[in-house]
Design a protein around this motif. Structure first.
Motif, PDB file in Angstrom:
ATOM      1  N   GLN A 208       0.611  -1.259  -0.090  1.00 16.61           N
ATOM      2  CA  GLN A 208      -0.048  -0.327  -0.001  1.00 16.61           C
ATOM      3  C   GLN A 208       1.034   1.265   0.032  1.00 16.61           C
ATOM      4  O   GLN A 208       0.442   2.293  -0.413  1.00 16.61           O
ATOM      5  N   THR A 209       2.037   1.027   0.667  1.00 11.07           N
ATOM      6  CA  THR A 209       2.721   2.551   0.685  1.00 11.07           C
ATOM      7  C   THR A 209       4.175   2.480   0.381  1.00 11.07           C
ATOM      8  O   THR A 209       5.145   3.451   0.380  1.00 11.07           O
ATOM      9  N   GLY A 210       4.905   1.338  -0.361  1.00 12.66           N
ATOM     10  CA  GLY A 210       5.942   1.206  -0.967  1.00 12.66           C
ATOM     11  C   GLY A 210       6.395   2.054  -2.035  1.00 12.66           C
ATOM     12  O   GLY A 210       7.569   2.584  -2.248  1.00 12.66           O
ATOM     13  N   PHE A 211       5.292   2.552  -2.728  1.00 10.94           N
ATOM     14  CA  PHE A 211       5.754   3.714  -3.604  1.00 10.94           C
ATOM     15  C   PHE A 211       6.073   4.854  -3.348  1.00 10.94           C
ATOM     16  O   PHE A 211       6.857   5.766  -4.082  1.00 10.94           O
ATOM     17  N   ILE A 212       5.953   5.022  -1.777  1.00 12.19           N
ATOM     18  CA  ILE A 212       6.184   6.467  -1.367  1.00 12.19           C
ATOM     19  C   ILE A 212       7.942   6.848  -1.463  1.00 12.19           C
ATOM     20  O   ILE A 212       8.136   7.830  -1.581  1.00 12.19           O
ATOM     21  N   TRP A 213       8.505   5.829  -1.200  1.00  4.66           N
ATOM     22  CA  TRP A 213      10.115   5.810  -1.259  1.00  4.66           C
ATOM     23  C   TRP A 213      10.816   5.386  -2.692  1.00  4.66           C
ATOM     24  O   TRP A 213      11.996   5.418  -2.673  1.00  4.66           O
ATOM     25  N   GLN A 214       9.775   5.185  -3.607  1.00  4.46           N
ATOM     26  CA  GLN A 214      10.421   4.423  -4.935  1.00  4.46           C
ATOM     27  C   GLN A 214       9.732   5.311  -5.967  1.00  4.46           C
ATOM     28  O   GLN A 214       8.588   4.934  -6.637  1.00  4.46           O
TER      29      GLN A 214
END
Length: 313
Positions: A208-214
């Motif tokens: 759900q939130t991995g995109f935040i640092w990628q």
């Protein structure tokens, strides 16, 4: 509009109001103002005509020696008001009242305890969201974050060539995010000490939130779209749209992920999050500035056509 006009400039102010297309319901009360001393002048004007009228009044220094107050009218039942709206150039929703925009961004981009508190709290909420991989918390943190105010201030300052507003807005952005990241790093360490956060939670799969640092190209595209939409919501006074803008860009969550990663020494995640943050900020500023510049150009073209038509008529 409600104005307190020095008596020696009332005639000129009234003539300006009467000659401005889209203005009606003019009232002049001589000598009733006491602080400052002057005549009270009131009128209604279409949103499309407000910016030009305000510039003319400021050229008379009425804002310095008297006062100018502007407020929106929710309902006006008047045939003359309807006619004035028709006479005014363009559509009210497309009009930009630059003085109002500058005042709004000035307030929103001022570094204050309230602004820093909202930044810190929003980033802490987002920190809980990234550790728990909870999209609801991320959306909530995005809505709470006040960063769009200073971003709009930067865009307005670039278009209006206002270096003081630009410096104030950039200062609010820089100090706001740095203080929020510092506070959230300490918050993360406290939560780890309480056993509520752990490095394994940060390193786990986070769909759900991995995109935040990628960051990826879509991050920049969304930031551009959000910057344009947010600017339009401010200039058209459609504040409801601004909420949607706030929850579409990964600024506060990226700062939160950077802070949590820093607390655990996860520098890869930290730098990835900072890259995401900078990419979003850049996209919003570029799109917001371009939107304001386009609105300014279109509106000047419309007013120029109206003036030429009036001269011919």
């Amino acid at each position: 509009m409600r104005m307190i006009v020095p008596a020696d400039r009332t005639t000129a102010a009234v003539e300006l109001i009467e000659s401005t297309v889209g203005t009606t319901h003019l009232v002049v009360l001589p000598g009733v103002a006491r602080d400052p001393v002057g005549d009270l002048v009131m009128c209604d004007t279409a949103r499309e005509s407000a910016d030009e009228l305000l510039h003319g009044l400021r050229d008379m220094r009425i804002d310095q020696d008297g006062s100018i107050a502007v407020e929106n009218i929710d309902l006006s039942m008047s045939t003359r008001a309807d006619a004035a709206e028709v006479e005014a150039p363009g559509e009210g929703a497309d009009a930009v009242i630059w003085e109002q925009l500058a005042e709004a961004t000035h307030e929103e981009s001022t570094l204050s305890f309230t602004y820093l508190s909202f930044m810190g709290l929003a980033t802490m909420i987002a920190a809980c969201g990234v550790v728990l991989d909870n999209a609801i918390l991320i959306v909530g943190a995005m809505a709470v974050g006040p960063e769009f105010g200073p971003l709009a201030g930067v865009c307005t300052a670039i278009v209006q060539r206002a270096p003081r507003l630009a410096a104030r807005s950039l200062t609010a952005l820089l100090i706001g995010f740095l203080s929020a990241i510092l506070a959230t790093t300490l918050f993360s360490l406290l939560m780890d000490w309480l056993g509520l956060f752990s490095d394994s939670m940060l390193d786990a799969e986070r769909p759900q939130t991995g995109f935040i640092w990628q960051p990826d190209p879509f991050s920049f595209v969304v930031a551009l779209l959000a910057g344009a939409a947010g600017t339009l919501s401010l200039t058209s006074s459609k504040s409801g749209a601004l909420v949607g803008v706030a929850i579409s860009v990964t600024t506060v969550p990226a700062a939160a992920n950077a802070a949590v990663a820093l607390s655990y020494g996860e520098f890869a995640q930290m730098w990835g999050s900072i890259g995401q943050l900078l990419l979003n900020l850049l996209g919003i500023i570029l799109a917001g500035t371009a939107t304001l510049a386009l609105q300014q150009r279109l509106w000047r073209t419309q007013r120029g056509r109206l003036k030429r038509r009036l001269r011919r008529g």
